[in-house]
Design an enzyme around this catalytic site. Structure first.
Site, PDB file in Angstrom:
ATOM      1  N   HIS A  72       0.306  18.723   4.320  1.00  0.00           N
ATOM      2  CA  HIS A  72      -1.064  18.761   4.837  1.00  0.00           C
ATOM      3  C   HIS A  72      -1.440  20.147   5.338  1.00  0.00           C
ATOM      4  O   HIS A  72      -2.604  20.521   5.320  1.00  0.00           O
ATOM      5  CB  HIS A  72      -1.260  17.682   5.900  1.00  0.00           C
ATOM      6  CG  HIS A  72      -1.321  16.325   5.277  1.00  0.00           C
ATOM      7  ND1 HIS A  72      -0.210  15.524   5.164  1.00  0.00           N
ATOM      8  CD2 HIS A  72      -2.328  15.678   4.643  1.00  0.00           C
ATOM      9  CE1 HIS A  72      -0.552  14.428   4.511  1.00  0.00           C
ATOM     10  NE2 HIS A  72      -1.825  14.490   4.195  1.00  0.00           N
ATOM     11  N   ARG A  74     -11.749   7.656   5.145  1.00  0.00           N
ATOM     12  CA  ARG A  74     -10.448   6.985   5.167  1.00  0.00           C
ATOM     13  C   ARG A  74     -10.038   6.690   6.602  1.00  0.00           C
ATOM     14  O   ARG A  74     -10.183   7.543   7.488  1.00  0.00           O
ATOM     15  CB  ARG A  74      -9.399   7.897   4.509  1.00  0.00           C
ATOM     16  CG  ARG A  74      -8.044   7.240   4.424  1.00  0.00           C
ATOM     17  CD  ARG A  74      -7.078   8.085   3.644  1.00  0.00           C
ATOM     18  NE  ARG A  74      -6.669   9.266   4.387  1.00  0.00           N
ATOM     19  CZ  ARG A  74      -5.870  10.203   3.885  1.00  0.00           C
ATOM     20  NH1 ARG A  74      -5.435  10.110   2.634  1.00  0.00           N
ATOM     21  NH2 ARG A  74      -5.518  11.248   4.590  1.00  0.00           N
ATOM     22  N   ASN A  93      -0.946  13.110  -4.268  1.00  0.00           N
ATOM     23  CA  ASN A  93       0.069  13.820  -3.465  1.00  0.00           C
ATOM     24  C   ASN A  93       1.187  12.868  -3.067  1.00  0.00           C
ATOM     25  O   ASN A  93       2.370  13.171  -3.216  1.00  0.00           O
ATOM     26  CB  ASN A  93      -0.557  14.395  -2.193  1.00  0.00           C
ATOM     27  CG  ASN A  93      -1.770  15.230  -2.472  1.00  0.00           C
ATOM     28  OD1 ASN A  93      -1.891  15.762  -3.567  1.00  0.00           O
ATOM     29  ND2 ASN A  93      -2.673  15.341  -1.518  1.00  0.00           N
ATOM     30  N   ASP A  94       0.791  11.719  -2.540  1.00  0.00           N
ATOM     31  CA  ASP A  94       1.808  10.753  -2.131  1.00  0.00           C
ATOM     32  C   ASP A  94       2.367   9.995  -3.322  1.00  0.00           C
ATOM     33  O   ASP A  94       3.546   9.654  -3.340  1.00  0.00           O
ATOM     34  CB  ASP A  94       1.228   9.777  -1.098  1.00  0.00           C
ATOM     35  CG  ASP A  94       1.231  10.408   0.281  1.00  0.00           C
ATOM     36  OD1 ASP A  94       2.255  11.004   0.640  1.00  0.00           O
ATOM     37  OD2 ASP A  94       0.205  10.331   0.975  1.00  0.00           O
ATOM     38  N   CYS A 132      -8.184  11.596  -5.601  1.00  0.00           N
ATOM     39  CA  CYS A 132      -8.520  12.477  -4.473  1.00  0.00           C
ATOM     40  C   CYS A 132      -7.326  13.306  -4.011  1.00  0.00           C
ATOM     41  O   CYS A 132      -7.411  14.004  -3.021  1.00  0.00           O
ATOM     42  CB  CYS A 132      -9.099  11.676  -3.315  1.00  0.00           C
ATOM     43  SG  CYS A 132      -7.924  10.520  -2.607  1.00  0.00           S
TER      44      CYS A 132
HETATM   45  C1  PEP Z   1      -2.794  11.890  -1.358  1.00  0.00           C
HETATM   46  O1  PEP Z   1      -1.738  11.404  -0.939  1.00  0.00           O
HETATM   47  O2  PEP Z   1      -2.941  12.327  -2.517  1.00  0.00           O
HETATM   48  C2  PEP Z   1      -3.970  11.968  -0.469  1.00  0.00           C
HETATM   49  C3  PEP Z   1      -5.153  12.308  -0.922  1.00  0.00           C
HETATM   50  O3  PEP Z   1      -3.765  11.713   0.848  1.00  0.00           O
HETATM   51  P1  PEP Z   1      -3.058  12.770   1.841  1.00  0.00           P
HETATM   52  O4  PEP Z   1      -2.872  14.055   1.086  1.00  0.00           O
HETATM   53  O5  PEP Z   1      -3.934  12.924   3.025  1.00  0.00           O
HETATM   54  O6  PEP Z   1      -1.762  12.089   2.145  1.00  0.00           O
HETATM   55 MG    MG Z   2      -1.781  10.365   0.941  1.00  0.00          MG
END
Ligand code: PEP
Ligand code: MG
Length: 577
Positions: free
Chosen positions: A195, A338, A461-462, A509
């Site tokens: 992050h 979110r 990302n996750d 996203c």
């Molecule tokens: C993700 O995991 O791709 C996401 C958009 O959420 P974050 O990056 O805040 O975990």
């Molecule tokens: Mg995420």
């Protein structure tokens, strides 16, 4: 002598500036024995440090009185001032200096550890949380004693900028850079989709992470160049190198200004497919940036940033104002908000939640955390619902994997609506609720999502982190973080397909959505909604304008069938030519 270091490029651009070392003061405290004749001077050193920190805190206090954005600061400053004068801290440290003939910083850390132990025994949760304040006060004192300036320089128009060099930075630290003259940052640790890196990109601050021991290799005020595109850092550059990078910086700025010509163009492919380009934001005011690049709305408002960097949780009214402000900034365009996603690399200081789990990314994070704190969760849901009266707001639930998480969340939304009805407060009764697809289990059991929710958003990302079993913040495994791994692409492609089959809108996203190298791949998969940092939106739009979906779709279908990483990489690269 110039020298170069290589790390992970996490936020593009060139930064040239002077080093500002940020230290882990508490980790650097040494113990040394003093001769009896030096004890008095050591006490005086401690007194001077206390006086200096008191001055800093009082300055912060008066600044907070004039700046509503820091209205929480006043309260924590008072608590810190109280601890500063508490005999249990400073007087006890003096006694230790005298009794053990030790240095002041070591005495302070010993006493802090004792107090922290005592705080841990306290039953009352609020009082227990105050141990974080004791730690922060001692951190400030130790920094002064070690001669390390605690504050970042304020913004100045004419300065070449400051480059923050740290072992690690929290996302909240990075967010604080907005108000300072920070040209870029480099850290010893970190991964590309941590992050901290995401916040850097959202602010357009060049950054390189995973440099291992950069803090040991540079000095305060040294000149440094960050090449955030190549992951290169040059320390003490000579005039020739500086000239080369100044030129490159100008070229990049020129490219960026060319992209600006696309701002008002509609994002339509060559064969007429309309694409929605949405913005990811961390704070309501980021909506201003989103509007500047003509985003079609906000696809992801990460609300946890309203909760970080502070010592008390935002109450319902404060949250309501923030969500309504985001809607207002977006001038009638839809805003997807979110619910709180804390845990892992976003620890919630306000509830004293320091991550002590062995695997925080697999722990009590996101929706799991909210469901264990129903009071806090309902407060957020009421604030969201109240704001929904003022514009097209959608609620997005993070990190879902189980049907009962959706059922519980939907029941809590229904309860929150009921509470608002009783209070006679207005909200949109039809507010849409969607879910993040960021756990493989979710992407492989979409039926239960489709039946309960109104839209889906893929958090790549996750999804990558959990599919490939690599911590996204750990640079030791960053080389394994491959967005184009066949398993990842199958999960993304499958989710987009299922969404299309059931008429459920799907967006992406995660950071992949903002990378122009993947735009054609996504378009070929059938994706029509991309959400990204506003700074990335025009680059992606340029790719959309050059793409022909009819031509891409069959090629991408072939890619989705591949099961060799290298072949996938080559094929995705060929989509761009
Ligand atoms: C993700 O995991 O791709 C996401 C958009 O959420 P974050 O990056 O805040 O975990
Ligand atoms: Mg995420």
């Amino acid at each position: 002598m110039p020298f170069t270091l290589h790390g992970l490029a996490v936020s593009q651009g060139i930064a040239i500036g002077h080093v500002h070392l940020v230290s882990h003061a508490l980790l650097e405290v040494n113990h040394y024995q003093l001769a009896p004749r030096h004890l008095e001077a050591e006490m005086a050193r401690l007194d001077d440090a206390v006086a200096e920190v008191r001055g800093e805190l009082q300055e912060l206090r008066s600044a907070s009185e004039h700046n509503p954005a820091y209205n929480e600061v006043g309260a924590f400053v008072d608590v810190h001032l109280m601890f500063l004068d508490d005999p249990m801290l400073t007087d006890a440290a003096r006694t230790l200096i005298d009794a053990r003939r030790c240095n002041a910083e070591w005495a302070l850390v010993q006493q802090m550890e004792l107090l922290v132990e005592q705080f841990d025994q306290i039953e009352d949760a609020y009082l227990r949380e105050r141990k974080a304040d004791v730690i922060q006060v001692v951190e400030r004192l130790v920094k002064v004693l070690l001669g390390q300036p605690g504050h970042l320089p304020r913004k100045r128009k004419d300065s070449p900028g400051t480059i923050v060099v740290a072992h690690d930075l929290s996302p909240a630290d990075t967010l604080g850079f907005r108000d300072h003259d920070i040209a870029g940052f480099v850290t010893d640790v970190g991964g590309p989709t941590s992050h901290t890196a995401i916040v850097a990109r959202s602010q357009g601050i060049p950054a390189v992470v995973a440099l291992h021991n950069v803090r040991q290799l540079v000095h305060d005020n040294e000149l440094m160049i960050i090449d955030g595109t190549r992951g290169v850092v040059i320390i003490d550059p000579d005039e020739r190198i500086l000239e080369e990078y100044r030129l490159r910086k100008t070229e990049l700025e020129l490219e960026r200004s060319k992209l600006h010509r696309l701002t008002s163009a509609r994002a339509t492919t060559l064969d007429g497919e309309e694409v929605s380009l949405l913005a990811n934001i961390e704070l309501p005011r980021d909506g201003v940036q989103a509007r500047k690049v003509h985003a079609d709305g906000v696809g992801l408002f990460r609300t946890e940033f309203l909760f970080l960097n502070r010592h008390a949780l935002p109450d319902e009214d404060e949250q309501f104002e923030a969500y309504r402000a985001a809607l207002k900034h977006m001038g009638g365009a839809p805003v997807t908000i979110r619910t709180l996603d804390v845990g892992a690399d976003k620890a919630l200081e306000a509830v004293g939640k320091r991550s002590t789990e062995a695997n925080p990314a697999l722990g009590l994070r996101a929706i799991r955390y909210s469901l264990t704190e129903p009071k806090m969760f309902r407060t957020q849901l009421r604030a969201l619902l109240r704001a929904s009266h003022y514009g097209p707001l959608k609620i997005l639930l993070p990190m879902l994997a189980h049907a009962h998480e959706m059922d519980q969340s939907l029941a809590m939304i229904a309860q929150a609506k009921e509470q608002l009805r009783e209070r006679k407060q207005k909200f949109d009764p039809k507010v849409e609720v969607g879910g993040m697809i960021e756990v493989p289990a979710a992407a492989l059991s979409l039926g239960m999502f489709v039946r309960r929710l109104q839209f889906l958003s893929i958090g790549t990302n996750d999804l990558i982190q959990y599919t490939l079993a690599i911590d996204r913040t750990d640079e030791a495994v960053a080389h394994l973080y491959d967005p184009l791994h066949p398993a990842v692409l199958k999960l993304i492609g499958g989710t987009i397909q299922v969404g299309a089959r059931y008429g459920l809108p799907v967006s992406v996203c995660g950071e992949m959505a903002g990378d122009p190298a993947f735009t054609r791949l996504f378009l070929g998969m059938g994706l029509r909604r991309f959400s990204m940092q506003p700074t990335q939106l025009l680059g992606v739009k340029q790719e959309v304008l050059r793409a022909d979906v009819g031509d891409l779709a069959p090629k991408v279908q072939r890619i989705l069938k591949m099961d060799e990483q290298e072949r996938v990489h080559e094929a995705v690269e060929r989509l761009g030519v």
